[in-house]
Design an enzyme around this catalytic site. Structure first.
Site, PDB file in Angstrom:
ATOM      1  N   LYS A  96       0.876  -1.171   0.000  1.00  0.00           N
ATOM      2  CA  LYS A  96       0.000   0.000   0.000  1.00  0.00           C
ATOM      3  C   LYS A  96       0.908   1.213   0.000  1.00  0.00           C
ATOM      4  O   LYS A  96       1.555   1.527   1.008  1.00  0.00           O
ATOM      5  CB  LYS A  96      -0.916   0.005   1.228  1.00  0.00           C
ATOM      6  CG  LYS A  96      -1.786   1.245   1.308  1.00  0.00           C
ATOM      7  CD  LYS A  96      -2.581   1.304   2.598  1.00  0.00           C
ATOM      8  CE  LYS A  96      -3.150   2.698   2.790  1.00  0.00           C
ATOM      9  NZ  LYS A  96      -3.900   2.839   4.045  1.00  0.00           N
ATOM     10  N   GLY A 157      -8.461   9.299   8.901  1.00  0.00           N
ATOM     11  CA  GLY A 157      -8.823   9.485  10.293  1.00  0.00           C
ATOM     12  C   GLY A 157      -9.940  10.481  10.551  1.00  0.00           C
ATOM     13  O   GLY A 157     -10.298  10.715  11.700  1.00  0.00           O
ATOM     14  N   ALA A 184      -9.594   5.274   3.269  1.00  0.00           N
ATOM     15  CA  ALA A 184      -9.525   6.423   4.192  1.00  0.00           C
ATOM     16  C   ALA A 184     -10.787   7.281   4.153  1.00  0.00           C
ATOM     17  O   ALA A 184     -11.419   7.442   3.108  1.00  0.00           O
ATOM     18  CB  ALA A 184      -8.329   7.307   3.917  1.00  0.00           C
ATOM     19  N   GLY A 185     -11.128   7.792   5.318  1.00  0.00           N
ATOM     20  CA  GLY A 185     -12.239   8.736   5.433  1.00  0.00           C
ATOM     21  C   GLY A 185     -13.561   8.113   5.812  1.00  0.00           C
ATOM     22  O   GLY A 185     -14.503   8.816   6.179  1.00  0.00           O
ATOM     23  N   ASN A 206      -9.735   1.975   9.123  1.00  0.00           N
ATOM     24  CA  ASN A 206      -9.080   1.614  10.372  1.00  0.00           C
ATOM     25  C   ASN A 206      -9.705   2.341  11.560  1.00  0.00           C
ATOM     26  O   ASN A 206     -10.318   1.748  12.443  1.00  0.00           O
ATOM     27  CB  ASN A 206      -7.579   1.930  10.256  1.00  0.00           C
ATOM     28  CG  ASN A 206      -6.753   1.399  11.419  1.00  0.00           C
ATOM     29  OD1 ASN A 206      -5.566   1.140  11.274  1.00  0.00           O
ATOM     30  ND2 ASN A 206      -7.309   1.197  12.608  1.00  0.00           N
ATOM     31  N   THR A 207      -9.590   3.683  11.532  1.00  0.00           N
ATOM     32  CA  THR A 207      -9.965   4.465  12.702  1.00  0.00           C
ATOM     33  C   THR A 207     -11.433   4.263  13.085  1.00  0.00           C
ATOM     34  O   THR A 207     -11.757   4.173  14.283  1.00  0.00           O
ATOM     35  CB  THR A 207      -9.697   5.960  12.439  1.00  0.00           C
ATOM     36  OG1 THR A 207      -8.346   6.108  12.003  1.00  0.00           O
ATOM     37  CG2 THR A 207      -9.905   6.774  13.698  1.00  0.00           C
TER      38      THR A 207
END
Lengths: 257, 65
Positions: A96, A157, A184-185, A206-207
């Site tokens: 990645k 994040g 992401a996001g 992830n977050t």
């Protein structure tokens, strides 16, 4: 689902491994959600703590595919060197590729991203570039060898969802055969479902899971939402319209006057 | 010999990268190494000589998103 460098995944959920309350919760989130890909990184090891060794044992036990990242790299050299080190440690050609251009937004430096992707593709890597939804950048990435594209939904994040749905939809239309991942996001299951409804092949997050009050339940919710969105996308959705159209037949309605 | 190991000064009698890892209690760790920004594969560590002031990075698997 389109194959990722020849690999077909059972789940459209790719999950990060950072920021969980505990290693046990991380492992449970993966097992209960069925996420098939785990993103990992490389950081300096200390002789005393051996944190990296314990983490690596945990990830190996999950029996998922590993996607190492180059998170935190700001230059082509840093990203390429990190990728080579990741290939040796994790034993995979998948990478990645992140080349960050701005610390506040963690926006990719797309110029250096393309150059790093070219070098790594020539070196035999299978590159998953973390990019923006810019069409021309995407074309350049494909030209230098990327067979997967990973545009952001919103900055890493933030949990803001899909900031530019038009751009993501346009990217899907321009690259009908290329596996696409929103990376992401994503903050809510509905964001994951929407990405998949746009015809994307997976979501990487992830977050939103790790920082949820109940990470395991959120991981499951994300997986189910992504799966539902994906099924919906292939079910030939109806076209939206402005005027109402009764779903119950008008013909045969009783008259009481 | 003094080198820079993961950003901090480290002094040992190690003459090779492999010996340095042992001296730093990292000899059996899963990880990747680079010296002065150049990756040194595990198979080459025993024959990779070190010089004073070399910048050595030893990276291990960590959490990532």
């Amino acid at each position: 689902m389109r194959a990722f460098y020849g690999v077909t995944l059972d789940s459209p959920l790719m999950l990060g491994t950072s920021q969980y309350p505990s290693p046990a919760i991380l492992a449970q989130a993966f097992r209960e959600s069925g996420a098939g890909v785990a993103t990992v990184s490389l950081r300096r090891e200390s002789g005393a703590g051996r944190d990296g060794q314990a983490f690596w044992s945990l990830i190996q036990d999950l029996n998922v595919r590993i996607l190492p990242n180059t998170a935190g790299c700001h230059t082509v050299k840093d990203a390429v060197t990190t990728a080579h080190m990741a290939r040796e440690v994790f034993g995979t050609r998948w990478i990645k590729l992140e080349v960050i251009g701005d610390n506040d937004t963690l926006q990719p430096d797309v110029f250096n991203l393309v150059e790093a992707a070219r070098i790594l593709s020539d070196d035999g890597f299978e590159v998953f570039p973390y990019t923006t939804e810019d069409l021309i950048v995407a074309e350049r990435l494909v030209e230098v060898g990327c067979q997967v594209l990973m545009p952001w939904g919103a900055p890493i994040g933030t949990g803001l969802g899909l900031n530019n749905e038009y751009g993501l939809r346009s990217l899907r239309a321009h690259f009908p055969d290329t596996p696409l991942v929103v990376d992401a996001g994503i903050g809510l299951p509905s964001h994951a479902a929407r990405a998949m409804e746009l015809g994307y092949d997976a979501v990487l997050l992830n977050t939103a899971v790790a920082q949820a009050g109940d990470p395991v339940s959120m991981a499951v919710a994300m997986a189910r939402a992504a799966e539902a969105g994906g099924i919906g996308a292939t079910a030939d959705p109806m076209e939206p319209r402005d005027m109402a159209a009764p779903s119950t037949p008008v013909f045969g309605k009783a008259v009481f006057e | 010999m003094k080198v820079i190991l993961n950003g901090s000064p480290f002094e040992s009698a190690a003459e090779t990268l492999a010996d340095l890892l042992v001296a730093a209690d990292l000899g059996d760790a899963t990880g990747a190494t680079a010296v002065n920004g150049v990756v040194v594969p595990a198979a080459k560590r025993a024959e990779h000589p070190l010089s004073p002031g070399d910048a050595v990075e030893v990276l291990a698997p960590m959490q990532g998103g």
